[in-house]
Scaffold this motif. Structure first.
Motif, mmCIF file in Angstrom:
data_model
loop_
_atom_site.group_PDB
_atom_site.id
_atom_site.type_symbol
_atom_site.label_atom_id
_atom_site.label_comp_id
_atom_site.label_asym_id
_atom_site.label_seq_id
_atom_site.Cartn_x
_atom_site.Cartn_y
_atom_site.Cartn_z
ATOM 1 N N TYR A 171 0.838 -1.212 0.000
ATOM 2 C CA TYR A 171 0.000 0.000 0.000
ATOM 3 C C TYR A 171 0.868 1.255 0.000
ATOM 4 C CZ TYR A 171 -2.794 3.795 1.975
ATOM 5 O OH TYR A 171 -3.382 5.018 2.206
ATOM 6 N N TYR A 172 1.834 1.299 0.910
ATOM 7 C CA TYR A 172 2.685 2.491 0.991
ATOM 8 C C TYR A 172 3.602 2.608 -0.223
ATOM 9 C CZ TYR A 172 1.265 3.940 5.649
ATOM 10 O OH TYR A 172 0.536 4.419 6.723
ATOM 11 N N ALA A 176 -1.507 -5.251 -2.873
ATOM 12 C CA ALA A 176 -1.986 -4.858 -1.545
ATOM 13 C C ALA A 176 -3.406 -5.358 -1.314
ATOM 14 C CB ALA A 176 -1.924 -3.340 -1.393
ATOM 15 N N ILE A 177 -4.270 -5.225 -2.314
ATOM 16 C CA ILE A 177 -5.663 -5.662 -2.190
ATOM 17 C C ILE A 177 -5.732 -7.169 -1.971
ATOM 18 C CG2 ILE A 177 -7.845 -5.899 -3.439
ATOM 19 C CD1 ILE A 177 -7.150 -3.208 -4.813
ATOM 20 N N GLU A 178 -4.968 -7.917 -2.761
ATOM 21 C CA GLU A 178 -4.964 -9.375 -2.619
ATOM 22 C C GLU A 178 -4.481 -9.795 -1.237
ATOM 23 O OE1 GLU A 178 -3.005 -13.385 -4.692
ATOM 24 O OE2 GLU A 178 -2.551 -11.379 -5.493
ATOM 25 N N ASN A 179 -3.380 -9.174 -0.775
ATOM 26 C CA ASN A 179 -2.856 -9.515 0.546
ATOM 27 C C ASN A 179 -3.827 -9.135 1.655
ATOM 28 O OD1 ASN A 179 -0.369 -10.750 -0.054
ATOM 29 N ND2 ASN A 179 0.589 -8.766 -0.442
ATOM 30 N N PHE A 180 -4.460 -7.972 1.521
ATOM 31 C CA PHE A 180 -5.416 -7.555 2.541
ATOM 32 C C PHE A 180 -6.584 -8.543 2.611
ATOM 33 C CE2 PHE A 180 -8.829 -5.284 4.553
ATOM 34 C CZ PHE A 180 -8.193 -4.477 5.499
ATOM 35 N N ILE A 204 -9.433 -1.437 4.402
ATOM 36 C CA ILE A 204 -9.749 -1.577 2.982
ATOM 37 C C ILE A 204 -10.206 -0.248 2.388
ATOM 38 C CG2 ILE A 204 -12.167 -2.249 3.335
ATOM 39 C CD1 ILE A 204 -9.645 -3.666 0.720
ATOM 40 N N GLN A 205 -10.803 0.617 3.220
ATOM 41 C CA GLN A 205 -11.206 1.937 2.720
ATOM 42 C C GLN A 205 -9.997 2.753 2.276
ATOM 43 O OE1 GLN A 205 -12.160 0.527 5.553
ATOM 44 N NE2 GLN A 205 -14.271 1.044 6.124
ATOM 45 N N LEU A 208 -7.174 5.041 -2.284
ATOM 46 C CA LEU A 208 -5.961 5.221 -3.089
ATOM 47 C C LEU A 208 -6.186 4.702 -4.511
ATOM 48 C CD1 LEU A 208 -3.034 6.046 -3.412
ATOM 49 C CD2 LEU A 208 -2.348 3.829 -2.423
ATOM 50 N N GLU A 209 -6.859 3.570 -4.627
ATOM 51 C CA GLU A 209 -7.146 3.023 -5.958
ATOM 52 C C GLU A 209 -7.971 4.015 -6.780
ATOM 53 O OE1 GLU A 209 -8.657 -1.225 -7.729
ATOM 54 O OE2 GLU A 209 -9.821 -0.329 -6.085
ATOM 55 N N LYS A 210 -8.969 4.614 -6.155
ATOM 56 C CA LYS A 210 -9.812 5.596 -6.859
ATOM 57 C C LYS A 210 -8.988 6.803 -7.288
ATOM 58 C CE LYS A 210 -13.993 8.397 -6.288
ATOM 59 N NZ LYS A 210 -15.088 8.785 -5.343
ATOM 60 N N ALA A 211 -8.123 7.280 -6.401
ATOM 61 C CA ALA A 211 -7.291 8.449 -6.721
ATOM 62 C C ALA A 211 -6.340 8.142 -7.873
ATOM 63 C CB ALA A 211 -6.512 8.877 -5.480
#
Length: 287
Positions: free
Chosen positions: A221-222, A243-247, A266-267, A272-275
């Motif tokens: 994520y970072y 990051a999404i898969e690991n989360f 997840i939010q 971040l994905e949206k941005a």
């Protein structure tokens, strides 16, 4: 039928403390009996905070008010239920009778459960004085590691980095860098990032990913955040997918009783994905 009455009487006896006559006991005999009661409590298969367990611990403390282990054990139920006043007064008594052991532990509890960073640091500093030739490790981690987190909580980034450096260096010299707690790299990376040093932060997030064998939502994520802010759209979205898969697989930094420091949700990932997609699509850099 009589056996059931005996069982009920025994239970009532336990719950009412079954106060023993200690008037004829010497101080050494009281301490010995207190230790026995504590061991009895430890052998009970009851959860922390159960009436039977706490009654045994209270009886042990009544026999010996300086039974440090019983005081500490009794405080745990109050700690985990958020009864801070009772936890504090009980745990402080354990600290008074065995400061070398329980001062650094109190620092950890101030940090992890109550986010009282200044009190945590004060206890960690005091532990250095109490055990000058030994690095205390409450909850299995060096006080330098915990101090690094406490200073991060205060947003004193240089101090945070200094103590995390010290922790990582000590472990590296003794056993090798791969023996360091991986979140030390995560938190040092966050300190670098929030201190506006993304290059140093990226090095640490890459180490977090390496030593967690790519199973870390936080590191990815970072890393995605830094790549995005550096204008590397495609790399950022690929890293965020990891990051999404690991989360979703449960590979993220957390704590069983409290929120982890700088814990991601997840939010955060979705935002971040949206941005990334909004800005990078406008630049026609991803499709």
């Amino acid at each position: 039928m009589p056996k059931y009455y005996l069982s009920i009487l025994f239970l009532l006896c336990i719950l009412s403390s079954c106060k023993e006559d200690i008037s004829n006991l010497s101080e050494s005999e009281k301490k010995e009996r207190s230790a026995e009661l504590f061991e009895d409590a430890q052998s009970l298969h009851h959860g922390q905070g159960s009436p039977m367990l706490m009654t045994k611990l209270e009886a042990a403390i009544a026999m010996d008010p300086n039974n440090c282990d019983a005081l500490r054990a009794l405080s745990i139920a109050y700690l985990k239920r958020g009864v801070i006043d009772t936890w504090k007064t009980t745990f402080d008594k354990a600290v008074e009778c065995n400061p070398e052991i329980w001062v650094p532990w109190r620092g950890y509890l101030h940090l992890q459960f109550y986010r009282d960073y200044k009190k945590a640091i004060a206890d960690f500093d005091a532990s250095d004085t109490l055990t000058p030739n030994f690095t205390d490790a409450p909850q299995g981690q060096s006080v330098d590691y915990w101090r690094g987190l406490a200073y991060l909580g205060l947003k004193e980034y240089e101090n945070s980095i200094e103590y995390l450096d010290r922790y990582i260096q000590e472990v590296t010299e003794d056993d090798g860098e791969d023996w360091a707690e991986p979140t030390a790299f995560l938190y040092r990376g966050i300190a670098h990032y929030e201190n506006e040093n993304p290059e140093a932060a990226l090095l640490d997030f890459n180490k977090m990913i390496l030593y967690n064998k790519n199973k870390t939502a936080d590191g990815s994520y970072y890393k995605a955040l830094i790549l995005f802010e550096g204008g590397k759209c495609e790399e950022a979205i690929k890293e965020l997918d990891i990051a999404i898969e690991n989360f979703n697989n449960g590979y993220y930094n957390s704590h069983p009783y409290t929120e982890a420091l700088r814990q991601i949700y997840i939010q955060d990932i979705n935002n971040l994905e949206k941005a990334i997609k909004t800005e990078c699509q406008q630049k026609n850099e991803i499709y």
